[in-house]
Design a protein around this motif. Sequence first.
Motif, PDB file in Angstrom:
ATOM      1  N   PHE A  32       0.841  -1.208   0.000  1.00 43.41           N
ATOM      2  CA  PHE A  32       0.000   0.000   0.000  1.00 43.41           C
ATOM      3  C   PHE A  32       0.870   1.249   0.000  1.00 43.41           C
ATOM      4  N   ALA A  33       1.929   1.277   0.804  1.00 41.23           N
ATOM      5  CA  ALA A  33       2.820   2.446   0.890  1.00 41.23           C
ATOM      6  C   ALA A  33       3.545   2.694  -0.419  1.00 41.23           C
ATOM      7  N   GLU A  34       3.859   1.641  -1.166  1.00 44.55           N
ATOM      8  CA  GLU A  34       4.534   1.810  -2.466  1.00 44.55           C
ATOM      9  C   GLU A  34       3.638   2.514  -3.475  1.00 44.55           C
ATOM     10  N   ARG A  35       2.334   2.334  -3.352  1.00 47.75           N
ATOM     11  CA  ARG A  35       1.386   2.912  -4.316  1.00 47.75           C
ATOM     12  C   ARG A  35       0.748   4.212  -3.827  1.00 47.75           C
ATOM     13  N   ALA A  36       0.980   4.551  -2.574  1.00 41.06           N
ATOM     14  CA  ALA A  36       0.323   5.716  -1.980  1.00 41.06           C
ATOM     15  C   ALA A  36       1.366   6.761  -1.586  1.00 41.06           C
ATOM     16  N   ILE A  37       0.888   7.861  -1.088  1.00 41.47           N
ATOM     17  CA  ILE A  37       1.767   8.887  -0.539  1.00 41.47           C
ATOM     18  C   ILE A  37       1.842   8.640   0.960  1.00 41.47           C
ATOM     19  N   THR A  38       3.043   8.567   1.474  1.00 41.64           N
ATOM     20  CA  THR A  38       3.218   8.424   2.916  1.00 41.64           C
ATOM     21  C   THR A  38       3.762   9.727   3.476  1.00 41.64           C
ATOM     22  N   PHE A  39       3.440   9.999   4.709  1.00 39.13           N
ATOM     23  CA  PHE A  39       3.845  11.245   5.339  1.00 39.13           C
ATOM     24  C   PHE A  39       4.830  10.954   6.463  1.00 39.13           C
ATOM     25  N   ASP A  40       5.878  11.732   6.524  1.00 42.57           N
ATOM     26  CA  ASP A  40       6.889  11.560   7.559  1.00 42.57           C
ATOM     27  C   ASP A  40       6.615  12.424   8.779  1.00 42.57           C
ATOM     28  N   ARG A  41       5.769  13.422   8.652  1.00 46.46           N
ATOM     29  CA  ARG A  41       5.430  14.295   9.771  1.00 46.46           C
ATOM     30  C   ARG A  41       3.922  14.496   9.795  1.00 46.46           C
ATOM     31  N   HIS A  42       3.379  14.299  10.949  1.00 49.71           N
ATOM     32  CA  HIS A  42       1.947  14.528  11.125  1.00 49.71           C
ATOM     33  C   HIS A  42       1.729  14.953  12.564  1.00 49.71           C
ATOM     34  N   TYR A  43       0.965  15.981  12.758  1.00 54.20           N
ATOM     35  CA  TYR A  43       0.722  16.509  14.093  1.00 54.20           C
ATOM     36  C   TYR A  43      -0.778  16.588  14.330  1.00 54.20           C
ATOM     37  N   VAL A  44      -1.210  16.109  15.465  1.00 55.74           N
ATOM     38  CA  VAL A  44      -2.623  16.194  15.831  1.00 55.74           C
ATOM     39  C   VAL A  44      -2.737  16.882  17.183  1.00 55.74           C
ATOM     40  N   GLY A  45      -3.889  17.418  17.453  1.00 54.61           N
ATOM     41  CA  GLY A  45      -4.115  18.068  18.735  1.00 54.61           C
ATOM     42  C   GLY A  45      -4.429  17.071  19.836  1.00 54.61           C
ATOM     43  N   GLY A  46      -5.088  15.979  19.490  1.00 52.55           N
ATOM     44  CA  GLY A  46      -5.435  14.954  20.464  1.00 52.55           C
ATOM     45  C   GLY A  46      -5.079  13.586  19.914  1.00 52.55           C
ATOM     46  N   LEU A  47      -4.326  12.815  20.665  1.00 49.87           N
ATOM     47  CA  LEU A  47      -3.910  11.506  20.181  1.00 49.87           C
ATOM     48  C   LEU A  47      -4.932  10.396  20.382  1.00 49.87           C
ATOM     49  N   PRO A  48      -5.830  10.445  21.358  1.00 52.20           N
ATOM     50  CA  PRO A  48      -6.842   9.388  21.394  1.00 52.20           C
ATOM     51  C   PRO A  48      -7.644   9.402  20.100  1.00 52.20           C
ATOM     52  N   CYS A  49      -8.120   8.262  19.680  1.00 49.61           N
ATOM     53  CA  CYS A  49      -8.682   8.122  18.333  1.00 49.61           C
ATOM     54  C   CYS A  49      -9.863   9.050  18.036  1.00 49.61           C
ATOM     55  N   MET A  50     -10.859   9.119  18.905  1.00 45.18           N
ATOM     56  CA  MET A  50     -12.031   9.943  18.577  1.00 45.18           C
ATOM     57  C   MET A  50     -11.706  11.433  18.514  1.00 45.18           C
ATOM     58  N   PRO A  51     -10.985  12.005  19.481  1.00 42.03           N
ATOM     59  CA  PRO A  51     -10.630  13.419  19.346  1.00 42.03           C
ATOM     60  C   PRO A  51      -9.745  13.686  18.124  1.00 42.03           C
ATOM     61  N   ALA A  52      -8.834  12.782  17.808  1.00 44.87           N
ATOM     62  CA  ALA A  52      -7.973  12.972  16.637  1.00 44.87           C
ATOM     63  C   ALA A  52      -8.801  12.956  15.357  1.00 44.87           C
ATOM     64  N   ARG A  53      -9.769  12.079  15.284  1.00 45.44           N
ATOM     65  CA  ARG A  53     -10.637  12.045  14.096  1.00 45.44           C
ATOM     66  C   ARG A  53     -11.435  13.336  13.974  1.00 45.44           C
ATOM     67  N   ARG A  54     -11.942  13.827  15.080  1.00 44.43           N
ATOM     68  CA  ARG A  54     -12.683  15.086  15.037  1.00 44.43           C
ATOM     69  C   ARG A  54     -11.771  16.210  14.555  1.00 44.43           C
ATOM     70  N   ASP A  55     -10.526  16.243  15.050  1.00 38.76           N
ATOM     71  CA  ASP A  55      -9.559  17.261  14.605  1.00 38.76           C
ATOM     72  C   ASP A  55      -9.344  17.176  13.100  1.00 38.76           C
ATOM     73  N   LEU A  56      -9.145  15.961  12.590  1.00 34.63           N
ATOM     74  CA  LEU A  56      -8.868  15.777  11.164  1.00 34.63           C
ATOM     75  C   LEU A  56     -10.060  16.154  10.295  1.00 34.63           C
ATOM     76  N   HIS A  57     -11.247  15.760  10.708  1.00 34.91           N
ATOM     77  CA  HIS A  57     -12.426  15.978   9.872  1.00 34.91           C
ATOM     78  C   HIS A  57     -12.978  17.391   9.944  1.00 34.91           C
ATOM     79  N   THR A  58     -12.791  18.071  11.062  1.00 33.81           N
ATOM     80  CA  THR A  58     -13.341  19.421  11.186  1.00 33.81           C
ATOM     81  C   THR A  58     -12.287  20.505  10.999  1.00 33.81           C
ATOM     82  N   GLY A  59     -11.000  20.145  11.138  1.00 29.33           N
ATOM     83  CA  GLY A  59      -9.935  21.136  11.025  1.00 29.33           C
ATOM     84  C   GLY A  59      -9.765  21.975  12.267  1.00 29.33           C
ATOM     85  N   ARG A  60     -10.421  21.590  13.359  1.00 31.73           N
ATOM     86  CA  ARG A  60     -10.330  22.337  14.617  1.00 31.73           C
ATOM     87  C   ARG A  60      -9.738  21.446  15.702  1.00 31.73           C
TER      88      ARG A  60
END
Length: 76
Positions: A32-60
Motif C-alpha cells: 500500500f505504501a509503495e502505491r500511496a503517498i506516505t507522510f513523515d510528519r503529522h501533528y494532531v491536537g489529540g492523540l486518542p482516536c475519537m478526538p484525533a478524528r474530530r480534529d482531522l475531519h473538522t480542522g479544529r
Amino acid sequence: MRTVFVLFDSLNRLALECYGGQGIPTPNFNRFAERAITFDRHYVGGLPCMPARRDLHTGRLTFMHRSWGPLEPFDN
C-alpha cells in the motif's frame, strides 16, 4: 484529482516496515505504501482516536475543549 483518505487506528509507525519497523512483517502495508503517498510528519491536537478524528475531519483542535465522543451534528 481524487483523494482517498485512509485512517488506521492504534498503529505505531515503528511497527510498520514501510517506516523502518522490523518486529512484525507487514507486507500489505508495504504494498500500500509503495502505491500511496506516505507522510513523515503529522501533528494532531489529540492523540486518542475519537478526538484525533474530530480534529482531522473538522480542522479544529478540540480535545482540550470537548469531551470524548464522535462527530456531532453541529461539527462542520
